[in-house]
Design an enzyme around this catalytic site. Structure first.
Site, PDB file in Angstrom:
ATOM      1  N   LYS A   1      -9.668   5.105 -19.717  1.00  0.00           N
ATOM      2  CA  LYS A   1     -10.075   5.481 -21.064  1.00  0.00           C
ATOM      3  C   LYS A   1      -8.921   5.237 -22.048  1.00  0.00           C
ATOM      4  O   LYS A   1      -8.528   4.109 -22.216  1.00  0.00           O
ATOM      5  CB  LYS A   1     -10.570   6.927 -21.059  1.00  0.00           C
TER       6      LYS A   1
ATOM      7  N   ASP B   1      -8.314  18.119 -16.273  1.00  0.00           N
ATOM      8  CA  ASP B   1      -8.634  16.734 -16.612  1.00  0.00           C
ATOM      9  C   ASP B   1      -8.328  16.555 -18.098  1.00  0.00           C
ATOM     10  O   ASP B   1      -9.009  17.122 -18.953  1.00  0.00           O
ATOM     11  CB  ASP B   1     -10.108  16.447 -16.289  1.00  0.00           C
TER      12      ASP B   1
ATOM     13  N   TYR C   1     -16.826  15.936 -16.063  1.00  0.00           N
ATOM     14  CA  TYR C   1     -17.303  14.554 -16.014  1.00  0.00           C
ATOM     15  C   TYR C   1     -18.372  14.431 -14.908  1.00  0.00           C
ATOM     16  O   TYR C   1     -18.232  15.037 -13.837  1.00  0.00           O
ATOM     17  CB  TYR C   1     -16.107  13.637 -15.725  1.00  0.00           C
TER      18      TYR C   1
ATOM     19  N   ARG D   1       0.836  -1.211   0.000  1.00  0.00           N
ATOM     20  CA  ARG D   1       0.000   0.000   0.000  1.00  0.00           C
ATOM     21  C   ARG D   1       0.869   1.258   0.000  1.00  0.00           C
ATOM     22  O   ARG D   1       0.421   2.340  -0.391  1.00  0.00           O
ATOM     23  CB  ARG D   1      -0.950   0.004   1.204  1.00  0.00           C
TER      24      ARG D   1
END
Ligand code: PLP
Length: 402
Positions: free
Chosen positions: A210, A185, A120, A67
């Site tokens: 994407k 973005d 978005y 982690r």
């Protein structure tokens, strides 16, 4: 931290970034390190390493625990940073996880965010929800300066915007923001078509789900930024556990060499489809930066190397016609998401932007007639044949009702 190969062309960097050390290791393909934990042989050193990572730094010796750090993920982060021209990059489990981490990191500087719609749907929903305890001012593109406050920690924009393809002039946004860091973005454009860091943006965000993944099989998010912000983002990641799985990082890295080719080839197909849609009687409007009159600020060539492969179009007959198109396409997949090697079509008002406040949705132009198309690598003639037969059925349905 910039590697000497940063002076190479984008195509060459896409093939080689992050792979430079493999030769020294005597291997060719990228290794995947799935370890959840790492041996700590020297307790002093292990403790110091853990402390460094908890403070947002890199391991000193043992990574201690996955982690905190994973070498497969780190290799991809370094490669993506290089493509974006950023000092560093921090990876997360999804695009929304990256947005969340960026906002949490921003909270250390102030409690106010300025955002420009459209964004978005998920980003809009998160900001509007108040869930992170941030105050948000929604500004028009020319009203950013007026919206700034002494406690403004970040300005958030998206261009081209999801789903309307609205374009923002980043030079102007960054000038208006002054000293306040701007997050762009860059999911729609990818580093192949637009480099916001070179224009002065502080943070570049990707839903790597994407184009960067590109094959519809990875969920991931990235923030490319300077060292200072990367430290804050890694602190958030360590605390929240908002990590990217090494297998996902491997797949993203494997998709990187083909990114420039995919983006350009998909873009060429999109140009053909957009031009044909613009002339079709079932369509009342097409939103695609590559069509005449759709780039009034002259951003193509200045800010963007091309219009990309996303477009939005409005069907005559509104929601009813759009739902016929969704159910009648056979080659295209009626599905949310974008940037995949195959073509995806969806209805933002019903799906991706359903969670956006209805007034804000209308104001952004996300009407019931609007459909979003993400053009893949198929031959455009096959795609056109598929779309056209679906549009003919939509027109017939609408005509039957008048
Ligand atoms: C999909 C998307 C996101 C969210 O990414 P996920 O990986 O789905 O969490 C953020 N911004 C844009 C522009 C997107 O298209």
């Amino acid at each position: 931290m910039t590697h000497p190969s940063a002076s190479l062309s984008l195509e060459t960097q896409a093939v080689h970034a992050g792979r430079e050390v493999l030769h020294e290791q005597g291997i060719h393909a990228m290794p995947i390190d799935l370890s959840s934990t790492y041996p700590v042989q020297d307790l002093d050193e292990g403790g110091r390493s853990l402390e460094a990572m908890a403070m947002g730094g890199l391991p000193i010796g043992s990574p201690v625990y996955s982690r905190l750090y994973n070498p497969t993920v780190a290799r991809y982060e370094q490669a993506l940073a290089q493509l974006e021209g950023a000092e560093e990059c921090v990876a997360f489990g999804s695009g929304m996880a990256a947005v969340t981490a960026a906002l949490m990191a921003a909270k250390t500087r102030g409690n106010h965010i300025v955002a420009v719609r459209p964004l978005y749907g998920g980003t809009d929903h998160l900001l509007a929800s108040g869930m992170l305890g941030l105050e948000v001012t929604w500004a028009e593109a020319d009203g950013i300066t007026a919206a700034l406050r002494p406690d403004t920690a970040m300005v958030i924009v998206e261009t081209p915007a999801n789903p309307t393809l609205a374009l923002l002039d980043l030079d102007d946004v960054i000038r208006q923001a002054g000293k306040v860091p701007v997050l762009v973005d860059n999911t729609f454009a990818t580093p192949v078509l637009q480099n916001p860091i070179a224009q002065g943006a502080t943070l570049v965000l990707h839903s790597a789900t994407k184009f960067l993944g590109g094959h519809g099989d990875v969920l991931a998010g990235l923030v490319a930024t300077n060292h200072e912000w990367a430290v804050e983002l890694r602190k958030v990641r360590v605390i929240t556990g908002n990590v990217l799985h090494p297998l996902a990082a491997y797949l993203l890295h494997r998709s990187m060499p083909t990114l420039p080719m995919r983006v350009r080839s998909q873009q060429a197909g999109a140009q053909i489809l957009a031009e044909r849609l613009a002339k079709h009687p079932a369509i009342s409007a097409v939103h695609f930066p590559g069509l005449p009159g759709q780039d009034p600020k002259g951003l193509l060539g200045r800010q963007m190397k091309g219009p990309g492969s996303l477009m939005a179009f409005e069907v005559v007959g509104g929601f009813e016609a759009a739902s016929v198109v969704m159910s009648e396409v056979k080659l295209m997949t009626p599905a949310v998401s974008l940037g995949s090697v195959d073509t995806l079509i969806q209805h933002p008002a019903a799906l991706t932007h359903r969670v956006v406040n209805p007034d804000a949705r209308e104001h952004s132009g996300i009407s019931q007639s609007l459909m979003r198309l993400s053009v893949g690598l198929e031959n455009p003639e096959d795609l056109w044949a598929d779309l056209e037969q679906a549009l003919v059925k939509a027109m017939a349905k609408v005509a039957a009702h008048v």
